[in-house]
Each structure stands twice: as C-alpha cells, then as structure tokens.
Scaffold this motif. Sequence first.
Motif, PDB file in Angstrom:
ATOM      1  N   ARG A 156      31.380   4.728  42.364  1.00 22.96           N
ATOM      2  CA  ARG A 156      32.005   5.214  41.134  1.00 22.96           C
ATOM      3  C   ARG A 156      31.504   4.425  39.928  1.00 22.96           C
ATOM      4  N   ALA A 157      31.296   3.125  40.084  1.00 23.41           N
ATOM      5  CA  ALA A 157      30.793   2.318  38.975  1.00 23.41           C
ATOM      6  C   ALA A 157      29.382   2.742  38.592  1.00 23.41           C
ATOM      7  N   TYR A 215      28.110   5.688  39.096  1.00 26.46           N
ATOM      8  CA  TYR A 215      28.221   7.034  38.512  1.00 26.46           C
ATOM      9  C   TYR A 215      28.684   6.954  37.062  1.00 26.46           C
ATOM     10  N   ASP A 216      29.652   6.090  36.782  1.00 25.82           N
ATOM     11  CA  ASP A 216      30.120   5.928  35.403  1.00 25.82           C
ATOM     12  C   ASP A 216      29.030   5.349  34.505  1.00 25.82           C
ATOM     13  N   ALA A 217      28.100   4.585  35.103  1.00 26.97           N
ATOM     14  CA  ALA A 217      27.008   4.017  34.319  1.00 26.97           C
ATOM     15  C   ALA A 217      25.877   5.006  34.086  1.00 26.97           C
TER      16      ALA A 217
END
Length: 624
Positions: A309-310, A312-314
């Motif tokens: 998720r980290a 993907y958020d980046a």
Amino acid sequence: MSDETTTAPPADEPGFPGLSPAPAPAQPAAPAQAGAAYRVLARKYRPAHFGDLIGQDAMVRTLTNAFAANRIPQAWMLTGVRGVGKTTTARILARALNYQTPDGSSGPTTDLTNFGVHCREIIEGRHIDVMEIDAASNNGVDNIRQINDGVRYAPVSARYKVYIVDEVHMMTGAAFNAFLKTLEEPPPHAKFIFATTEIRKVPVTVLSRCQRFDLRRVDAGLLVGHLGTICRAEGVDAEEEALAAVARAAEGSVRDSLSILDQAIAHAAGKITLEDVRSMLGLADRARVIDLFEAVMKGDIAAALNELRAQYDAGADPVVVLTDLAEFTHLVTRLKLVPEAARDNGLSQAERTRGADFAGRLSVRVLARAWQMLLRGMAEVKQADRPVMAAEMVLVRLAHAADLPTPDEAMRLLRDGAGLGGGNGNGNGGSAPRPPSGGGNTALAARPVLASANPDPVPAAVPRALAGPQIATLEDLVALASQHRDITLKLALERDVRPVRFEPGRIEFALASYGSRTLANDLSRRLKEWTNQTWIVAVVNAEGGATLREQAEAAKGQRESDAAAHPAVKAVLERFPGARIVDVRDPRAVAADATAANAPDDEYLPDAEPLFDDSEPDFDGIDF
C-alpha cells in the motif's frame, strides 16, 4: 541549397563518432525555432558506422571479415526485438556497399569513420538508390512486381541499388512466392536487406536465400555506459542508479532506453535522480521490493500489505510491483544455482548482498512455487478492475503458501508423526490453528522458510490410535485386503503387482502383462476407505521385483530342491521310481498347527497332506 549541404555539420550530428557535450547557445533561441530544431535522442545519436553499434560484436566481426574477403551475399536477414538496431544496421550496410571517396578510388568497406560521397544521404534515408520499403503497408503481389521490374535497371549514382524491406514478415504468402526468383538470382547491381521482429513468420524458402543475423538485446551494463556517454554529450547530470533503472525498463532496447532518457531529462529539469525515474515510470524502489519479498517469505502478511500500500500510494503500479517481485525471485534463484551471477554489473548493492543471503536460506522449491504464483497473479492483476486489491490478494496467497511444505515434505511429516493441523481441538476441523496477528500460515511453523519475529507453536503429533493400520510392506497390504474379505484385490496384489517403491503414503509398482489397468485406482480407493488416509498409487514404467506368487513359487522350488538333496529323501526316491515331492513343510510350523488343532504330539503331518504322492499309477505293483 540547404544549410546542411553547404556548412560543416556539428560534432553531435548523426554519423560523427565521439560524443561531446553540445555547446551552449550564445543567446536564447525563439521557442518556435527551438521546437523545429529539436530532435529526439534516438534520432540524434543514431549510429552511422559499425563502430557506433553496441552489443552486436559478433555481427560486426562477421560483416567486417566478409567485406575484407569480398564475400558479400546478395541478401541479408536482420532479426531481433524492437530497438536493437535492425534498420540502423541496414542503413550502415547500404552505406558500406556504396562507400565512395570523392576521387572514386574506394570500394565496399566497413571502415566508415569518414563520410563518403553517398554516406549522409543514405544515413538520413533519402538516397535515390537506397529504397526503404515498409512491408506492413506494401505487402502485396503488386508491390513485389514493382520491385521485380525496377531491380533490372542499374543504379543512378551509387554502386549498388539496395532495397531495405522493414517488417518483412508482414508480406503475404503470394508476395513471398513472387519474390523468390528475384531474391535467388538478382542482378549484380542489386542487394536486399530485410528486417523483422517475427522471424518465425518468414518462410524458410526466403530464409535459405539470405544470410541471417540475430541482433541481441543489449546488456544492461553496456546500455548504462552508453546512456552515460550521451548524458555527458548533452550536458545532463544523471545518477548512475537512475540510468540503471532506465536500462532495466528498456529491456535491452537501445531505442527504448533513449526514449525513456529523453523523457527523464524533461521530467527532471535538472539532475536526473533515481526518484525521478521511479515517479515517471511508476517503478517501485528496488530496496523496498526486497523488503516486500522478505515480508512475504516470512509469512508476515500485515507487513507485506502495508508495504504494498505504501508503494502504491507513492505512485507504483501494482502490476509493476509484482513484476519486480518476480524479477527478484528469479534473481535469488539464479544466485542460488549460479553464485557467479552476483558479479553482474547491472545489480545494485542491495540486490547483490541481500539476494545472496536469501539464496542461502531459501530452497529452490519454495522459490519456484513463488515464481509460479507471481506469474499467475500478474495476469489476474492486469485484468482486475481494482488492481491494488487483486495485488493484495496475491500477496496474501503467497505469504500463506510461503511456509507450506511440498508434497514429499508433507508425506515425510505424516510418516514421522507430525500432523498437518488435524485434531487440534480448535473447532476448525482439519485446519491449522489461527496464527498471531499479522502472521501467515503457520501450520508448519516448526519449519519456517525464514526466521519470523512471531514464532508459532508446533502442532501436536497425531495419536497412534488414530494413525490407522500400519502398512509397511506389500505383504501387509495383502493381509489388509484379506482382512476386509476383498478376495479379488488380494489375488490381484499377489499375482499382478511387481513392487518398485513401497513406503507409507506412496506405492509404485510395475504391472504384469496380464494385470488390470484399473488396479492402481482401485487400490488407491480401497486404501482411502480402509486407512482414512490418501495414498498415492502409481503404475511406473520400470522392471519391478517379482510378484508375491512368483516369490512363493520360487521359495517352494528352493525348498523342494533342498529336500531332494537330503540323503534320506534321496533314498526314498530311489527306492520308489516315479515318486515326486509334492510339498515341503517346516516341522516347527506344522507342530504349531497340530498343537492348535489338539492333534497328538507325535503327529508330523496331517493325513490330508502327505509328504509323498503315492497315488500315481507308477506305484502299482511295487512290493514294499
């Protein structure tokens, strides 16, 4: 005439060896003029002679030797993936064929460092005697007929009339057939150069008339050096790791790497950093991909999902994350099998050190299973409406499977008495106990793939009372069939089975020529019913041992042979010609049977089973 033909070309024009930083303009140019003058890097630094080609040393050496020996064929076939230099090589070949100095004293040569009379026009694709044909749009018989008609005429100004046919696999079958005669026996002044990315679609009749060269993908390390040279010539500052990321994304294509570099220069508007390339291409951080790999292999699902998720958020694409994860899995497998691969210049320090560490701690079977799951997962993520969710489910499956045993390991654990989660009393039936928060499948936590921060308890062994009947030999299996009164299966086991491998949970045997082909399935089904366990029963293509019936007959024959050699028996047989030994019994076994039947102690054999068969006609008339 244009300025290009009347003025000397600058040092960074195509076809000039030695790349150097472009000089800064004395004053800013107008935006319209700057836009018109700009050329992309893939065109600006297009090779103009064989020395500029990178990664194609074998082809360059062959062509150099052929030209030096004057062994020049009438046609070449250039094949390879996109962007490795097929069309560029074709133009360089055309230039080599038509190389001519102003005094007209030179001939075909591969020494093209200095431009000749026709070189610039050939490299720029505008020479009248070098015709470039796109077979994707000129693929019919009529187009080939035009070539067949035009090839008969001599070149206008050059030495050879050269036909460069790009994407030749797009031609129709009729067009190929119409081209065969001209291709096999062209006029002395005509040469053909074909380029294709789909060599298998080209008929063998065409391939047999051409000299074929397979252009290889350019090595990542060599590509990084080439990109660095171009950056210095352009006056662009770039991190080496950023160029390595560009080279990896290009997958061995020089043109793709220059296109990505062009985009990175515009995106960074200054020094090109690794972060710029990642954000531009949606790539994941290689170090973070390795962290994700470690979390998955530990079965730490919570950490794996948080890391995904980290990323993907980046801005990382979930498909790219799984692709990078698969690439690192492949790298670890290579490092495990070929440790010398760690010396690859294209690897980062993290990949080299941590990859070698994982290679020493993970088995090939675990890595192969992860590779297969990632390949299937990438296809699922590409088709999913919510790719990040699909990617999370792929990681969940991968983390749960990371510490599961392979089938042979599961068999070994069952044989050794370690259960697979059954009988744990947790109300989950045969499933494993629930792991601690964030943990993966820990039914076999005593055998972790990597040391986890949250070790889980070892499941209790299966009680011996629940283990079912113990079957260790084929004789035990026959006894079990007899116990369940399955006479048909018992007879088949004794008569038709030639044992090859027999162990708890697995039976392999060769089938006698007259045996039933369904015996393996029948036996597997019966064992499931009798033992409440799944058995693997297979008929293998091997010689196998003797059947139980053959073993019994051989033992009987040996006993009779030993008995016939006894002096007392010999005397009896000599005294009674025609008598024969019917059976031989162990006196201890016979005595035990007699005792069980309350027979007299001195009874040696039952009357119904005499040692000698004296009922034959040969005994008639013998006086005792």
